[in-house]
Scaffold this motif. Structure first.
Motif, PDB file in Angstrom:
ATOM      1  N   THR A 184     -50.807 -71.930  12.078  1.00  0.00           N
ATOM      2  CA  THR A 184     -50.302 -72.564  10.903  1.00  0.00           C
ATOM      3  C   THR A 184     -50.474 -73.908  10.928  1.00  0.00           C
ATOM      4  N   HIS A 185     -49.739 -74.633  12.167  1.00  0.00           N
ATOM      5  CA  HIS A 185     -49.757 -75.906  12.421  1.00  0.00           C
ATOM      6  C   HIS A 185     -51.440 -76.496  12.299  1.00  0.00           C
ATOM      7  N   ALA A 186     -52.180 -75.678  13.034  1.00  0.00           N
ATOM      8  CA  ALA A 186     -53.611 -76.180  13.025  1.00  0.00           C
ATOM      9  C   ALA A 186     -54.136 -76.134  11.308  1.00  0.00           C
ATOM     10  N   VAL A 187     -53.700 -75.194  10.677  1.00  0.00           N
ATOM     11  CA  VAL A 187     -54.031 -75.245   9.271  1.00  0.00           C
ATOM     12  C   VAL A 187     -53.452 -76.446   8.333  1.00  0.00           C
ATOM     13  N   VAL A 188     -52.160 -76.612   8.600  1.00  0.00           N
ATOM     14  CA  VAL A 188     -51.613 -77.967   8.165  1.00  0.00           C
ATOM     15  C   VAL A 188     -52.278 -79.005   8.394  1.00  0.00           C
ATOM     16  N   ASP A 189     -52.728 -79.188   9.746  1.00  0.00           N
ATOM     17  CA  ASP A 189     -53.591 -80.496  10.316  1.00  0.00           C
ATOM     18  C   ASP A 189     -54.723 -80.605   9.379  1.00  0.00           C
ATOM     19  N   LYS A 190     -55.360 -79.360   9.201  1.00  0.00           N
ATOM     20  CA  LYS A 190     -56.742 -79.802   8.286  1.00  0.00           C
ATOM     21  C   LYS A 190     -56.626 -79.955   6.764  1.00  0.00           C
ATOM     22  N   THR A 191     -55.358 -79.435   6.319  1.00  0.00           N
ATOM     23  CA  THR A 191     -55.199 -79.842   4.774  1.00  0.00           C
ATOM     24  C   THR A 191     -54.185 -80.808   4.599  1.00  0.00           C
ATOM     25  N   LEU A 192     -52.774 -80.669   4.677  1.00  0.00           N
ATOM     26  CA  LEU A 192     -51.805 -81.493   4.246  1.00  0.00           C
ATOM     27  C   LEU A 192     -51.682 -82.723   5.280  1.00  0.00           C
ATOM     28  N   LYS A 193     -52.074 -82.541   6.473  1.00  0.00           N
ATOM     29  CA  LYS A 193     -51.805 -83.639   7.519  1.00  0.00           C
ATOM     30  C   LYS A 193     -50.619 -84.435   7.310  1.00  0.00           C
ATOM     31  N   LEU A 194     -49.677 -83.665   7.357  1.00  0.00           N
ATOM     32  CA  LEU A 194     -48.195 -84.106   7.312  1.00  0.00           C
ATOM     33  C   LEU A 194     -47.799 -85.009   8.605  1.00  0.00           C
ATOM     34  N   GLU A 195     -47.100 -85.954   8.136  1.00  0.00           N
ATOM     35  CA  GLU A 195     -46.627 -86.941   9.209  1.00  0.00           C
ATOM     36  C   GLU A 195     -45.378 -86.550   9.644  1.00  0.00           C
ATOM     37  N   ALA A 196     -44.521 -87.303  10.232  1.00  0.00           N
ATOM     38  CA  ALA A 196     -43.475 -87.192  10.904  1.00  0.00           C
ATOM     39  C   ALA A 196     -42.122 -87.499  10.073  1.00  0.00           C
ATOM     40  N   TRP A 197     -42.181 -88.916   9.387  1.00  0.00           N
ATOM     41  CA  TRP A 197     -41.171 -89.342   8.514  1.00  0.00           C
ATOM     42  C   TRP A 197     -41.579 -89.901   7.318  1.00  0.00           C
ATOM     43  N   HIS A 198     -40.559 -89.755   6.303  1.00  0.00           N
ATOM     44  CA  HIS A 198     -40.793 -90.130   4.941  1.00  0.00           C
ATOM     45  C   HIS A 198     -39.719 -91.137   4.546  1.00  0.00           C
ATOM     46  N   ILE A 199     -39.899 -92.296   3.693  1.00  0.00           N
ATOM     47  CA  ILE A 199     -38.910 -92.936   3.196  1.00  0.00           C
ATOM     48  C   ILE A 199     -38.638 -92.787   1.632  1.00  0.00           C
ATOM     49  N   ASP A 200     -37.517 -92.745   1.285  1.00  0.00           N
ATOM     50  CA  ASP A 200     -37.513 -92.592  -0.192  1.00  0.00           C
ATOM     51  C   ASP A 200     -36.166 -93.256  -0.588  1.00  0.00           C
ATOM     52  N   ALA A 201     -35.781 -93.372  -1.570  1.00  0.00           N
ATOM     53  CA  ALA A 201     -34.573 -94.065  -2.416  1.00  0.00           C
ATOM     54  C   ALA A 201     -33.475 -94.087  -1.548  1.00  0.00           C
ATOM     55  N   ARG A 202     -33.117 -92.896  -0.796  1.00  0.00           N
ATOM     56  CA  ARG A 202     -31.814 -92.596  -0.069  1.00  0.00           C
ATOM     57  C   ARG A 202     -31.887 -93.380   1.623  1.00  0.00           C
ATOM     58  N   GLY A 203     -33.059 -93.630   1.952  1.00  0.00           N
ATOM     59  CA  GLY A 203     -33.474 -93.658   3.309  1.00  0.00           C
ATOM     60  C   GLY A 203     -34.669 -92.990   3.920  1.00  0.00           C
ATOM     61  N   VAL A 204     -34.434 -92.714   5.195  1.00  0.00           N
ATOM     62  CA  VAL A 204     -35.660 -92.013   6.094  1.00  0.00           C
ATOM     63  C   VAL A 204     -35.088 -90.691   6.155  1.00  0.00           C
ATOM     64  N   ILE A 205     -36.244 -89.720   6.131  1.00  0.00           N
ATOM     65  CA  ILE A 205     -36.128 -88.325   6.087  1.00  0.00           C
ATOM     66  C   ILE A 205     -37.322 -87.958   6.963  1.00  0.00           C
ATOM     67  N   ASP A 206     -36.975 -86.750   7.544  1.00  0.00           N
ATOM     68  CA  ASP A 206     -38.005 -86.117   8.451  1.00  0.00           C
ATOM     69  C   ASP A 206     -38.818 -84.819   7.673  1.00  0.00           C
ATOM     70  N   ALA A 207     -38.681 -85.257   6.436  1.00  0.00           N
ATOM     71  CA  ALA A 207     -39.188 -84.117   5.439  1.00  0.00           C
ATOM     72  C   ALA A 207     -40.520 -83.661   6.158  1.00  0.00           C
ATOM     73  N   PRO A 208     -41.694 -84.750   6.209  1.00  0.00           N
ATOM     74  CA  PRO A 208     -42.927 -84.049   6.539  1.00  0.00           C
ATOM     75  C   PRO A 208     -42.936 -83.319   7.817  1.00  0.00           C
TER      76      PRO A 208
END
Length: 765
Positions: free
Chosen positions: A396-420
């Protein structure tokens, strides 16, 4: 004639959100539009995207994929280029129904592009820089010019350097080097590590082997057009390797195919997983791995409705069983690691190494850089390729790599989050469990980690934001995967596969950016479910809302009178990624905020905490500044972050460095303040961590002696508090305890130190 119906909405452009843009609610056409085939479909998709987002006009978009589904829907994806160079993570997408209705069109493009594509720094210099940040060697041929968008808008001409690592070394480095200044914009190891996952065909739940049909029929060896199975065999091979700029030699295994079909075209070998030398090269591992991978391939094909779909980037996708690592690599003993007569050491994990450095199809098209694969370790007590859930998870990681290409970190209004990164792990867990029809993950391979461990993670949970957020991707995945599983199981059994298919279709609708928060991906899923399975939309929206994902994961912890630490004691502390890790210059935002009520009229508020040094992947060979915590305070409302041009800014009322005499920072309280929000940010480039956050108030000198007393609040804490418990930390400015992760060479070269931190047993619901 084309009948266009529009609705007002908000569309993200160039990393920014523009209000009042036009979104194409439906673009209705006749089937005649598709009469001349793919070119007409592409024009139709481009028209739809242009109507939605007029900033795409003048932007170069290259079609990278056309995904067709069994229900007649077609998704056309584009990647942005600039003078022939890929603009990483930027592109557009259109989803068109069988009837020719554009159901969705979206674009995330960068308009602030480099004036020139002529680099100041040459490729060989960029390669030398990258070597100091990786476990691989690099030459000019490994440095590829790209346009690298900055967080918050703007972009830089840069080199994406993909250092070469010998097969058998668990690493997939990618270093982004500014082509004008030579600065490192980002340094990441793209390995996707995971834990074991259970399913009915593993030695724990189905202890009797059986002769089962293989979904993707191989030839005489375990090879088909789509997957290729290999065994990691120790032939005493020694190969050169460059680690953080130092040349060395290491003893590694060779990738060989050992399984051969018998006279009836079956692959029949006895299982050997008893810790003996024979278990380190048994052929049953190769057969088991191929069987499970082919089953996962077939599963995603069924979700798409296309029998011969290519669901991952690589064709064929390489699989490797019985991975072992050089002896001495963990301790930094180069002489031992290079000795071919020393047995290779067990590798207690499995991982996905992405193709093209995780940069997408356009990167592969331009440079021809490929080579992703799934690697399964031979641990001291369990072979990871025996456990089907492990294979499904990594696939599934390989499937995500082909589709969503999620990164490692995301920044929103409250700070940094490892959501991706957390959602990458959560999706891998979810689809593995959906295939296995079992929410418990890792019954068999979990015993390689601890004899009494019955599962690594459990999707049947009640994990929420912020209580279950810590900054470790596996731990932070369960609130998201748990919501998906909860929604799935609330549906009628006949609708569950439809739910899975809608999620997979949503993943293929992503416009190109992998910089997504929990709420971003949740809304993408809800949009597809609204048309494909309305009952699923209702179920998922309810689950995400109840778990604090929607409308957003705020990550504000209410302080009572107990120190705040991650709910999982084994994590030690909250992650504090450095600027290098999150791709920023200057201050890196914090992960969580602490809210405390101010009662009476105290003079000061103090935040004290324990800090852990040496976390993360940044190299300490003088290439990165160390973890440097600073404390932010805001009175009256929560701290808000924004990002522009690769720099993060905040609206805190005050910022203070750590005072070594108190192990934290202290702030004057303005008159009339009733609430305070506090956050630990990171001024350094390297990662760190912190725990046991304690808020104290200092009374006015006139009313009482200068003593420290705990804050009081009527708000119930949503966190689980922990004492130190021998976690091993360095108190900020205080007495030294054992370091959570030393700066020694072993920490650099020993990937096992990272692996050990990934085995997190999640709570049962």
């Amino acid at each position: 004639m084309v009948d266009m119906r529009f609705a007002r909405s908000r569309i993200g452009v160039g990393g920014r959100v523009l209000g009042g843009a036009l979104t194409l609610a439906a673009l209705v056409t006749t089937s005649a539009v598709f009469a001349d085939g793919g070119d007409a479909l592409e024009r139709h998709a481009r028209t739809s995207i242009g109507q939605v987002n007029q900033t795409t006009r003048g932007i170069a978009l290259v079609r990278t994929a056309t995904d067709r589904f069994g229900d007649g829907d077609t998704i056309v994806r584009f990647a942005q280029t600039h003078h022939g160079l890929p603009v990483i993570g930027r592109g557009a997408v259109a989803r068109i129904s069988k009837a020719g209705v554009t159901l969705r069109a979206d674009a995330k493009v960068e308009s602030d592009l480099p004036v020139t594509t002529l680099p100041t720094i040459m490729a060989d210099a960029a390669a030398r820089t990258a070597e100091r940040w990786s476990r691989g060697s690099a030459s000019a041929a490994d440095a590829h010019l790209v346009v690298w968008p900055l967080r918050g808008g703007g972009s830089r001409l840069a080199y994406a350097v993909l250092p070469k690592v010998p097969a058998g070394i668990p690493s997939a480095p990618r270093v982004i080097v500014d082509a004008e200044t030579g600065d490192v914009l980002e340094a990441r190891d793209l390995i996707r590590f995971a834990r074991a996952f259970t399913y009915p065909a593993n030695p724990t739940s189905t202890p009797t082997p059986d002769l089962l049909p293989i979904a993707l029929t191989p030839g005489a060896k375990l090879t088909s057009d789509f997957i290729d199975s290999n065994n990691c065999i120790d032939n005493k091979t020694v190969r050169p390797v460059n680690m953080y700029g130092f040349n060395a030699k290491v003893h590694v295994c060779d990738m060989l195919q050992t399984a051969t079909a018998n006279s009836t075209d079956d692959f029949v070998y006895p299982p050997v997983d008893d810790g003996s030398p024979a278990a380190r090269s048994d052929t049953f591992s190769e057969v088991s791995m191929y069987y499970h991978a082919s089953r996962a391939y077939d599963f995603f094909r069924k979700l798409s409705g296309v029998a011969d779909a290519q669901v991952v980037e690589d064709k064929p996708l390489r699989l490797v069983a019985n991975l072992q690592i050089p002896s001495g690599l963990q301790s930094g003993n180069f002489a031992q690691a290079a000795d071919p007569d020393r047995a290779l050491e067990p590798f207690s994990n499995a991982f996905f190494s992405p193709a093209s450095g995780g940069l997408g199809e356009i990167f592969a098209q331009i440079y021809g850089v490929t080579g992703g694969g799934l690697w399964f370790g031979q641990g001291p007590n369990r072979d990871y390729s025996y456990d089907g859930d492990v294979v499904y998870h990594e696939f599934t990681h390989a499937v995500v790599d082909k589709t969503l290409k999620l990164e490692a970190w995301h920044i929103d209004a409250r700070g940094v989050i490892d959501a991706p990164g957390a959602m990458n792990e959560g999706l891998a867990d979810y689809f593995s469990s959906a295939l296995a029809k079992d929410p418990n993950v890792g019954e068999y391979a979990s015993k390689d980690l601890a004899a009494g461990l019955d599962a690594i993670r459990k999707l049947d949970n009640q994990d929420k934001c912020p209580a279950n957020v810590s900054g470790e991707v596996h731990a932070d995945s369960t609130l998201f995967s748990g919501a998906l599983w909860e929604a799935r199981m609330s549906l009628a059994e006949d609708d569950r596969m439809k739910f899975d298919a809608a999620l997979y279709k949503s993943m293929r609708e992503n416009a190109g950016s992998g910089d997504l928060g929990y709420d971003d991906l949740g809304k993408l899923f809800l949009g597809t479910l609204a048309t494909d399975l309305p009952a699923g939309k209702t179920a998922l929206e309810t689950a995400l809302t109840n778990r604090g994902v929607l409308p957003s994961c705020e990550r504000i912890f209410e302080y009572t009178d107990h120190p705040i630490s991650p709910i999982d004691k084994s994590l030690g502390g909250f992650a504090a990624p450095g600027a290098q890790t999150v791709g920023l210059s200057g201050l890196a935002p914090g992960l969580i905020q602490v809210h405390a009520k101010i009662t009476g009229k105290p003079a000061k508020v103090t935040l004290q905490f324990d800090a852990f040094e040496g976390q993360g992947s940044a190299s300490p060979f003088g290439n990165a500044t160390p973890f440097t915590p600073v404390v932010l305070a805001k009175f009256g409302q929560a701290i808000t972050w924004s990002v522009k041009g690769g720099k993060a800014s905040h609206d805190a009322d005050a910022t203070a460095p750590v005072d070594s005499t108190i192990g934290g920072a202290s702030f004057d309280i303005p008159d009339g303040a009733t609430d305070v929000w506090l956050q630990v940010a990171n001024k350094g480039e390297s990662d760190g961590a912190y725990a046991r956050l304690t808020v104290a108030f200092v009374p006015q000198p006139a009313s009482a002696p200068a003593t420290t007393e705990p804050a009081t609040t009527s708000t119930t804490s949503t966190t689980t508090t922990t004492d130190d418990g021998g976690c091993g930390c360095v108190t900020v400015g205080g007495s030294s305890r054992s370091s959570r992760n030393s700066f020694g060479l072993a920490a650099l070269l020993g990937v096992m130190a990272t692996i050990a931190g990934l085995a997190r047993r999640r709570r049962a619901s």
